[in-house]
Write a protein that holds these residues in place. Structure first.
Motif, PDB file in Angstrom:
ATOM      1  N   UNK A 252       0.684  -1.201  -0.047  1.00 17.58           N
ATOM      2  CA  UNK A 252      -0.120  -0.084  -0.146  1.00 17.58           C
ATOM      3  C   UNK A 252       0.769   1.469   0.126  1.00 17.58           C
ATOM      4  N   UNK A 253       1.803   1.244   0.813  1.00 16.51           N
ATOM      5  CA  UNK A 253       2.554   2.522   0.987  1.00 16.51           C
ATOM      6  C   UNK A 253       3.470   2.946   0.027  1.00 16.51           C
ATOM      7  N   UNK A 254       4.549   2.068  -0.584  1.00 13.99           N
ATOM      8  CA  UNK A 254       5.476   2.750  -1.366  1.00 13.99           C
ATOM      9  C   UNK A 254       4.781   3.101  -2.632  1.00 13.99           C
ATOM     10  N   UNK A 255       5.465   3.845  -3.550  1.00 12.84           N
ATOM     11  CA  UNK A 255       4.901   4.152  -4.599  1.00 12.84           C
ATOM     12  C   UNK A 255       4.816   3.425  -5.863  1.00 12.84           C
ATOM     13  N   UNK A 256       5.704   2.392  -5.963  1.00 20.27           N
ATOM     14  CA  UNK A 256       5.599   1.321  -6.957  1.00 20.27           C
ATOM     15  C   UNK A 256       5.541  -0.116  -6.073  1.00 20.27           C
ATOM     16  N   UNK A 257       4.610  -0.913  -6.402  1.00 16.81           N
ATOM     17  CA  UNK A 257       4.750  -2.203  -5.851  1.00 16.81           C
ATOM     18  C   UNK A 257       4.924  -3.386  -7.105  1.00 16.81           C
ATOM     19  N   UNK A 258       5.720  -4.057  -6.418  1.00 18.60           N
ATOM     20  CA  UNK A 258       6.315  -5.341  -7.597  1.00 18.60           C
ATOM     21  C   UNK A 258       5.749  -6.356  -6.981  1.00 18.60           C
ATOM     22  N   UNK A 259       5.117  -7.471  -7.700  1.00 16.26           N
ATOM     23  CA  UNK A 259       4.761  -8.846  -6.926  1.00 16.26           C
ATOM     24  C   UNK A 259       5.441  -9.915  -7.701  1.00 16.26           C
ATOM     25  N   UNK A 260       6.022 -10.874  -7.027  1.00 15.26           N
ATOM     26  CA  UNK A 260       6.440 -12.035  -7.470  1.00 15.26           C
ATOM     27  C   UNK A 260       5.398 -13.303  -7.221  1.00 15.26           C
ATOM     28  N   UNK A 261       4.935 -13.876  -8.224  1.00 13.00           N
ATOM     29  CA  UNK A 261       4.061 -14.887  -8.220  1.00 13.00           C
ATOM     30  C   UNK A 261       4.423 -15.990  -9.170  1.00 13.00           C
ATOM     31  N   UNK A 262       3.572 -16.902  -9.188  1.00 11.69           N
ATOM     32  CA  UNK A 262       3.766 -18.386  -9.844  1.00 11.69           C
ATOM     33  C   UNK A 262       2.439 -18.626 -10.618  1.00 11.69           C
ATOM     34  N   UNK A 263       2.733 -19.343 -11.858  1.00 12.59           N
ATOM     35  CA  UNK A 263       1.746 -19.558 -12.682  1.00 12.59           C
ATOM     36  C   UNK A 263       0.635 -20.346 -11.870  1.00 12.59           C
ATOM     37  N   UNK A 264       0.967 -21.292 -11.032  1.00 12.49           N
ATOM     38  CA  UNK A 264       0.289 -22.098 -10.269  1.00 12.49           C
ATOM     39  C   UNK A 264      -0.730 -21.275  -9.627  1.00 12.49           C
ATOM     40  N   UNK A 265      -0.758 -20.218  -9.086  1.00 10.87           N
ATOM     41  CA  UNK A 265      -1.425 -19.144  -8.325  1.00 10.87           C
ATOM     42  C   UNK A 265      -2.513 -18.625  -8.905  1.00 10.87           C
ATOM     43  N   UNK A 266      -2.702 -18.840 -10.276  1.00 16.60           N
ATOM     44  CA  UNK A 266      -3.718 -18.210 -11.165  1.00 16.60           C
ATOM     45  C   UNK A 266      -4.940 -19.044 -11.040  1.00 16.60           C
ATOM     46  N   UNK A 267      -6.168 -18.283 -10.684  1.00 19.87           N
ATOM     47  CA  UNK A 267      -7.408 -18.787 -10.555  1.00 19.87           C
ATOM     48  C   UNK A 267      -8.272 -18.243 -11.760  1.00 19.87           C
ATOM     49  N   UNK A 268      -9.340 -18.533 -11.925  1.00 24.01           N
ATOM     50  CA  UNK A 268     -10.232 -18.161 -12.669  1.00 24.01           C
ATOM     51  C   UNK A 268     -11.031 -16.959 -12.205  1.00 24.01           C
ATOM     52  N   UNK A 269     -11.887 -17.107 -11.104  1.00 26.48           N
ATOM     53  CA  UNK A 269     -12.648 -16.077 -10.877  1.00 26.48           C
ATOM     54  C   UNK A 269     -12.165 -15.541  -9.375  1.00 26.48           C
ATOM     55  N   UNK A 270     -12.938 -14.576  -8.982  1.00 26.07           N
ATOM     56  CA  UNK A 270     -12.514 -13.954  -7.540  1.00 26.07           C
ATOM     57  C   UNK A 270     -13.147 -14.955  -6.493  1.00 26.07           C
TER      58      UNK A 270
END
Length: 224
Positions: free
Chosen positions: A148-166
């Motif tokens: 939330x606080x920093x001006x720019x937010x980087x995210x490191x993720x994996x393909x296995x974390x992808x889901x279709x819907x909320x």
């Protein structure tokens, strides 16, 4: 006299339309909604990772695919050079170990965080292909502030974390934490933006001005 005739004619026309409507019978009811049917059509294509990447970029995110740790290091270095930003704050031990192995410099403590928090790197709970959203929570070592606080937010993720819907992402949270859900769960969809002031779109008003996601292949240095 002409005005009276005009008014009489207008009333007659209105009454004629009413009689015509009554003669036609009551209006048909609309078809009953199928509440069991999905709200959205199926995602296009067969690969939810591709669907996420397209949705994420559509809402203003920057997407970087990383096939290996050296590739991740090169992508992060290129991003920092283009944006002319410093070393990211990284507070999650698992991410710190991964970046150390990749040879990527980072800030592991909170020294000068308030003054120099221009860049952060965090993990996430899930990625939503439908909306291009990143689900983050306070359960990680990043807590509430790094996303939330920093001006720019980087995210490191994996393909296995992808889901279709909320809804799928929320079920991931339920399965992972059960009744002990984190105190903060947030769906981040693109950079922070508002148009409250004179209908002018402003980025970074309530959070990071830029969000970038680095998707590292699952088979390279497991991130748990």
């Amino acid at each position: 006299m002409d005005s009276e005739n005009s008014a009489t004619g207008a009333r007659a026309a209105v009454l004629a339309r009413i009689r015509q409507g009554l003669a036609a019978g009551p209006a048909q009811l609309p078809p009953r909604p199928d509440f069991a049917a999905p709200v959205h059509p199926p995602l296009g294509g067969d690969d939810p990772v591709v669907a996420f990447a397209e949705s994420f970029q559509r809402v203003g995110g920057e997407f970087y695919y990383c096939e290996s740790l050296p590739h991740l290091a090169a992508q992060l270095a290129g991003f920092r050079q283009r944006q002319q930003v410093g070393i990211p704050f990284v507070w999650e031990p698992e991410l710190q170990a991964l970046l150390y192995k990749a040879g990527v410099a980072f800030r592991a403590d909170e020294t000068e965080f308030i003054e120099q928090a221009d860049l952060s790197l965090t993990s996430c709970e899930a990625l939503v292909a439908r909306t291009g959203s990143v689900l983050v929570s306070a359960a990680t070592g990043s807590g509430r502030r790094l996303s939330i606080y920093p001006d720019q937010h980087l995210v490191l993720a994996r393909p296995s974390q992808v889901v279709a819907e909320i809804g799928d992402a929320l079920r991931v949270m339920q399965a992972r934490y059960g009744a002990q859900l984190p105190s903060m769960v947030s769906l981040t969809t693109g950079p922070s933006r508002t148009a409250d002031i004179e209908k002018t779109l402003v980025l970074g008003a309530h959070g990071p001005r830029r969000i970038a996601l680095f998707l590292l292949e699952d088979d390279d240095a497991a991130l748990t």
